[in-house]
Design an enzyme around this catalytic site. Structure first.
Site, PDB file in Angstrom:
ATOM      1  N   GLU A  63     -10.177  -3.500  18.723  1.00  0.00           N
ATOM      2  CA  GLU A  63      -8.971  -3.750  17.934  1.00  0.00           C
ATOM      3  C   GLU A  63      -8.601  -5.218  18.089  1.00  0.00           C
ATOM      4  OE1 GLU A  63      -4.498  -4.091  17.544  1.00  0.00           O
ATOM      5  OE2 GLU A  63      -5.851  -4.692  19.113  1.00  0.00           O
ATOM      6  N   CYS A  87      -7.838   2.494  18.180  1.00  0.00           N
ATOM      7  CA  CYS A  87      -8.500   2.921  19.425  1.00  0.00           C
ATOM      8  C   CYS A  87      -9.686   3.852  19.170  1.00  0.00           C
ATOM      9  CB  CYS A  87      -7.500   3.645  20.328  1.00  0.00           C
ATOM     10  SG  CYS A  87      -5.987   2.725  20.561  1.00  0.00           S
ATOM     11  N   HIS A 127      -8.242  10.298  24.802  1.00  0.00           N
ATOM     12  CA  HIS A 127      -7.841   8.898  24.658  1.00  0.00           C
ATOM     13  C   HIS A 127      -6.615   8.690  25.545  1.00  0.00           C
ATOM     14  CE1 HIS A 127      -6.514   5.095  23.388  1.00  0.00           C
ATOM     15  NE2 HIS A 127      -5.450   5.557  22.759  1.00  0.00           N
TER      16      HIS A 127
HETATM   17  N1  CAA Z   1      12.152   9.265  35.844  1.00  0.00           N
HETATM   18  C1  CAA Z   1      11.147  10.027  35.341  1.00  0.00           C
HETATM   19  N2  CAA Z   1      10.837  10.082  34.016  1.00  0.00           N
HETATM   20  C2  CAA Z   1      11.573   9.333  33.182  1.00  0.00           C
HETATM   21  C3  CAA Z   1      12.631   8.519  33.628  1.00  0.00           C
HETATM   22  C4  CAA Z   1      12.912   8.498  35.029  1.00  0.00           C
HETATM   23  N3  CAA Z   1      13.895   7.748  35.528  1.00  0.00           N
HETATM   24  N4  CAA Z   1      13.165   7.897  32.556  1.00  0.00           N
HETATM   25  C5  CAA Z   1      12.467   8.311  31.479  1.00  0.00           C
HETATM   26  N5  CAA Z   1      11.495   9.161  31.852  1.00  0.00           N
HETATM   27  C6  CAA Z   1      10.517   9.844  31.014  1.00  0.00           C
HETATM   28  C7  CAA Z   1      11.072  10.318  29.690  1.00  0.00           C
HETATM   29  O1  CAA Z   1      11.713  11.573  29.817  1.00  0.00           O
HETATM   30  C8  CAA Z   1       9.797  10.381  28.865  1.00  0.00           C
HETATM   31  O2  CAA Z   1       9.079  11.545  29.182  1.00  0.00           O
HETATM   32  P1  CAA Z   1       8.967  12.736  28.085  1.00  0.00           P
HETATM   33  O3  CAA Z   1       8.340  12.115  26.874  1.00  0.00           O
HETATM   34  O4  CAA Z   1       8.080  13.722  28.763  1.00  0.00           O
HETATM   35  O5  CAA Z   1      10.358  13.189  27.846  1.00  0.00           O
HETATM   36  C9  CAA Z   1       8.971   9.212  29.394  1.00  0.00           C
HETATM   37  O6  CAA Z   1       9.539   8.853  30.663  1.00  0.00           O
HETATM   38  C10 CAA Z   1       9.033   7.984  28.517  1.00  0.00           C
HETATM   39  O7  CAA Z   1      10.361   7.714  28.260  1.00  0.00           O
HETATM   40  P2  CAA Z   1      10.840   7.314  26.788  1.00  0.00           P
HETATM   41  O8  CAA Z   1      10.260   8.241  25.780  1.00  0.00           O
HETATM   42  O9  CAA Z   1      12.307   7.130  26.807  1.00  0.00           O
HETATM   43  O10 CAA Z   1      10.128   5.890  26.713  1.00  0.00           O
HETATM   44  P3  CAA Z   1      10.236   4.783  25.626  1.00  0.00           P
HETATM   45  O11 CAA Z   1      10.785   5.293  24.357  1.00  0.00           O
HETATM   46  O12 CAA Z   1      10.913   3.619  26.236  1.00  0.00           O
HETATM   47  O13 CAA Z   1       8.693   4.390  25.416  1.00  0.00           O
HETATM   48  C11 CAA Z   1       6.581   4.916  24.423  1.00  0.00           C
HETATM   49  C12 CAA Z   1       7.607   5.275  25.502  1.00  0.00           C
HETATM   50  C13 CAA Z   1       7.156   5.316  23.073  1.00  0.00           C
HETATM   51  C14 CAA Z   1       5.318   5.676  24.711  1.00  0.00           C
HETATM   52  C15 CAA Z   1       6.332   3.386  24.452  1.00  0.00           C
HETATM   53  O14 CAA Z   1       5.852   2.998  25.717  1.00  0.00           O
HETATM   54  C16 CAA Z   1       5.372   2.919  23.382  1.00  0.00           C
HETATM   55  O15 CAA Z   1       5.762   2.694  22.239  1.00  0.00           O
HETATM   56  N6  CAA Z   1       4.059   2.732  23.753  1.00  0.00           N
HETATM   57  C17 CAA Z   1       3.034   2.290  22.796  1.00  0.00           C
HETATM   58  C18 CAA Z   1       2.597   3.385  21.865  1.00  0.00           C
HETATM   59  C19 CAA Z   1       1.754   4.446  22.541  1.00  0.00           C
HETATM   60  O16 CAA Z   1       1.237   4.262  23.623  1.00  0.00           O
HETATM   61  N7  CAA Z   1       1.626   5.579  21.847  1.00  0.00           N
HETATM   62  C20 CAA Z   1       0.790   6.655  22.351  1.00  0.00           C
HETATM   63  C21 CAA Z   1       0.201   7.482  21.237  1.00  0.00           C
HETATM   64  S1  CAA Z   1      -0.631   6.428  20.058  1.00  0.00           S
HETATM   65  C22 CAA Z   1      -2.148   6.112  20.741  1.00  0.00           C
HETATM   66  O17 CAA Z   1      -2.560   6.769  21.643  1.00  0.00           O
HETATM   67  C23 CAA Z   1      -2.926   4.942  20.224  1.00  0.00           C
HETATM   68  C24 CAA Z   1      -2.751   3.810  21.195  1.00  0.00           C
HETATM   69  O18 CAA Z   1      -3.503   3.676  22.159  1.00  0.00           O
HETATM   70  C25 CAA Z   1      -1.657   2.868  20.959  1.00  0.00           C
END
Ligand code: CAA
Length: 392
Positions: A80, A112, A234
Site C-alpha cells: 500500500e 492490505c 489480517h
Molecule cells: N481499558 C480497556 N479498554 C478500553 C479502554 C480502557 N481504558 N478504553 C477504551 N477501551 C476499548 C473500547 O471499549 C474499544 O473496545 P471495543 O471495540 O471492544 O468496545 C477499544 O478499546 C477501542 O476503543 P475505541 O473504539 O473508543 O477506539 P477509537 O475509536 O479511538 O479507535 C479504531 C479505534 C477505530 C480501531 C482506530 O484505532 C482506527 O481508526 N484504526 C485504524 C483503522 C483500523 O485499524 N481498522 C481495522 C479494520 S480495517 C482493516 O483491517 C484494514 C487495515 O489494516 C487498516
C-alpha cells in the site's frame, strides 16, 4: 503436484515505541491500547527504511534455505506504501538481492489485501510451470497521523514467501471464498502520506466481509468451521482478530467463545503483531510466521484458515495444510532476535522520526544514517532513489 509456501521470512524496522508511552503522551489510559486494541508496541521506520529495504531484508531471509534460487522466475511485490507511481518497488529489491535477470517483476495494490492476490497468482504460475519459483514480498508502513484515533494502530513490517511445487511449510488448498464491494472505509489519495480512515466502519466491514468470504469459501470447498484447526487473520490490531474469530465461531461453528477462549484458539498468530503493529499487506503472513514460530505443538497436517481483508474493500478466505517437518525450515531464532534487538524510543524521538520527510522536488538529499538491517535508502538524486547494501 502440490503447491505452497516453501519458505517465509519476516522483518520490521529497528525502532519501536511502547504504546504505554504513546498513551501517556496522548492523555489516554494505556489499557485502551494494551487491552482495548490488544497492542503493546509498534515498530517505527526511519527515513532510510522504506518498503524496498523492509521487503529486501525479509526476502534475504526467506531465500536463505531455498535450494535453486535461480529458479525464482517472478517477484510479486504487494504494498500500500509504494515508492513510485510507475516503477515497481520489486525491481529495486530484485537488484539488491542479486536475483537473475530472466525474471518478471511486478507490483500489486489493494490496501492490505494485495499480498493474498500475490500468493494466489504465484500458485497459479507454479501450476503452469512447476519448476518455477515465485518470490512474494509484502511490505508496508502504516501511517495515520499524530494524535489521530488510528495512531496506536500504526506499525511497519515485511514478509517474504517463496511459493513453489516443493512447499516445506504450507500446502495451499485450491478453494477460496471472495467478496468485493466499493466502499470508503480506508484509502490514501496519491497526494497524501497518511491514510484516511473511517475507523468504526472499517472494523464493521472487516467482520461483515469475513462472514461473506467464509460463506463463499465453505460453499466452494465443502470445508466447515469445525474442519479448520488453526486460524490466521489480517491483523490491524490483535483485538480485531479476536472479535472476528469469536463471530466466525458463533455463526459458522455454533460455538460461543469467551474472549479468553478466542485468544487461546488464535493466540500464537498474534504474538508478533502485538509488538510490531499493523503492517497492512504483510500483517496476515507475519501472523502465519508467528503461529509457526511460536506454537510449541507439532502442527504438521493441521489445516489453517486464512482471512485476508483489504479496505476499499476486498476479502478472501482460503486454507492450507501445514507440512511434515516444517520446523526445520523456519527462521524462528532470527525473527525473535531481530524483534528483541530493536531500539526503544521515547515520544520525542518517535515524533521526530515521524516528521522527517524526503524532498518532493527531486533535489539531492542524503538520508540520516539511522539503524537499519542489511539495506538502506541512501538518498535521492535527480528524482531517483538510491539504495545500498550495508550488512548487518
Ligand atoms: N481499558 C480497556 N479498554 C478500553 C479502554 C480502557 N481504558 N478504553 C477504551 N477501551 C476499548 C473500547 O471499549 C474499544 O473496545 P471495543 O471495540 O471492544 O468496545 C477499544 O478499546 C477501542 O476503543 P475505541 O473504539 O473508543 O477506539 P477509537 O475509536 O479511538 O479507535 C479504531 C479505534 C477505530 C480501531 C482506530 O484505532 C482506527 O481508526 N484504526 C485504524 C483503522 C483500523 O485499524 N481498522 C481495522 C479494520 S480495517 C482493516 O483491517 C484494514 C487495515 O489494516 C487498516
Amino acid at each position: 503436484m502440490i503447491i505452497g509456501i516453501e519458505s517465509i521470512g519476516i522483518y520490521t524496522a529497528r525502532y519501536v515505541i511502547d504504546l504505554g508511552v504513546l498513551a501517556d503522551a496522548r492523555g489516554v489510559d494505556p489499557a485502551k491500547y494494551y487491552v482495548g486494541l490488544g497492542q503493546e508496541m509498534m515498530s517505527i521506520a526511519p527515513l532510510n527504511e522504506d518498503v524496498v529495504t523492509l521487503g529486501a531484508n525479509a526476502a534475504r531471509l526467506a531465500l536463505e534455505k531455498v535450494a535453486a534460487r535461480e529458479a525464482i522466475g517472478t517477484v510479486i511485490f504487494a504494498t500500500e506504501t509504494g515508492v513510485d507511481q510507475s516503477k515497481a518497488a520489486g525491481i529495486y529489491l530484485h537488484n539488491l538481492l542479486g536475483l537473475g535477470c530472466n525474471c518478471r517483476v511486478v507490483e500489486l495494490k489493494q490496501a492490505c489485501y494485495s499480498s493474498t492476490a500475490a500468493l494466489q497468482f504465484a500458485a497459479a504460475l507454479v501450476a503452469r510451470q512447476p519448476e518455477h519459483k515465485v518470490l512474494v514480498v509484502a511490505a508496508d508502513i502504516a501511517r495515520y497521523g499524530l494524535g489521530t484515533a488510528g495512531e496506536p494502530t500504526q506499525g511497519c513490517g515485511a514478509v517474504a514467501m517463496v511459493v513453489s511445487s516443493e512447499p516445506k511449510l504450507v500446502e495451499l488448498e485450491p478453494h477460496s471464498g471472495m467478496y468485493t464491494e466499493d466502499l470508503m472505509d480506508f484509502w490514501r489519495p496519491n497526494y497524501r502520506e497518511e491514510a484516511l480512515v473511517d475507523g468504526k466502519l472499517s472494523a464493521r466491514m472487516y467482520i461483515s466481509v469475513l462472514e461473506k468470504a467464509f460463506e463463499d469459501y465453505r460453499s466452494r470447498s465443502g470445508v466447515e468451521f469445525k474442519d479448520i484447526d488453526e486460524f490466521c487473520y489480517h491483523l490491524p490490531f490483535t483485538r480485531m482478530a479476536e472479535k472476528a474469530h469469536a463471530r466466525l465461531a458463533r455463526k459458522f461453528g455454533g460455538v460461543v467463545l469467551r474472549p479468553e477462549e478466542a485468544v487461546a484458539q488464535i493466540g500464537h498468530s498474534l504474538d508478533y503483531n502485538r509488538i510490531i503493529g499493523n503492517s497492512y499487506t504483510a500483517a496476515l503472513y507475519i501472523g502465519l510466521a508467528s503461529l509457526l514460530d511460536n506454537n510449541e505443538d507439532d502442527l504438521a497436517g493441521r489445516r489453517i484458515g486464512f482471512y485476508s481483508y483489504g479496505s476499499g474493500c476486498v476479502g478472501e478466505y482460503f486454507s492450507g495444510r501445514i507440512m511434515e517437518g516444517y520446523g526445520e525450515w523456519l527462521h524462528t531464532e532470527h525473527h525473535r532476535e531481530a524483534l528483541a534487538g530493536r531500539v526503544n524510543i521515547g515520544i520525542e524521538e518517535y515524533e521526530r522520526l515521524y516528521r522527517e520527510k524526503l524532498p518532493t522536488d527531486g533535489s539531492e538529499f542524503i538520508t540520516p544514517k539511522h539503524r537499519v538491517g542489511c539495506y538502506s535508502l541512501v538518498g535521492i538524486c535527480d528524482h531517483k532513489r538510491i539504495y545500498e547494501s550495508v550488512g548487518e
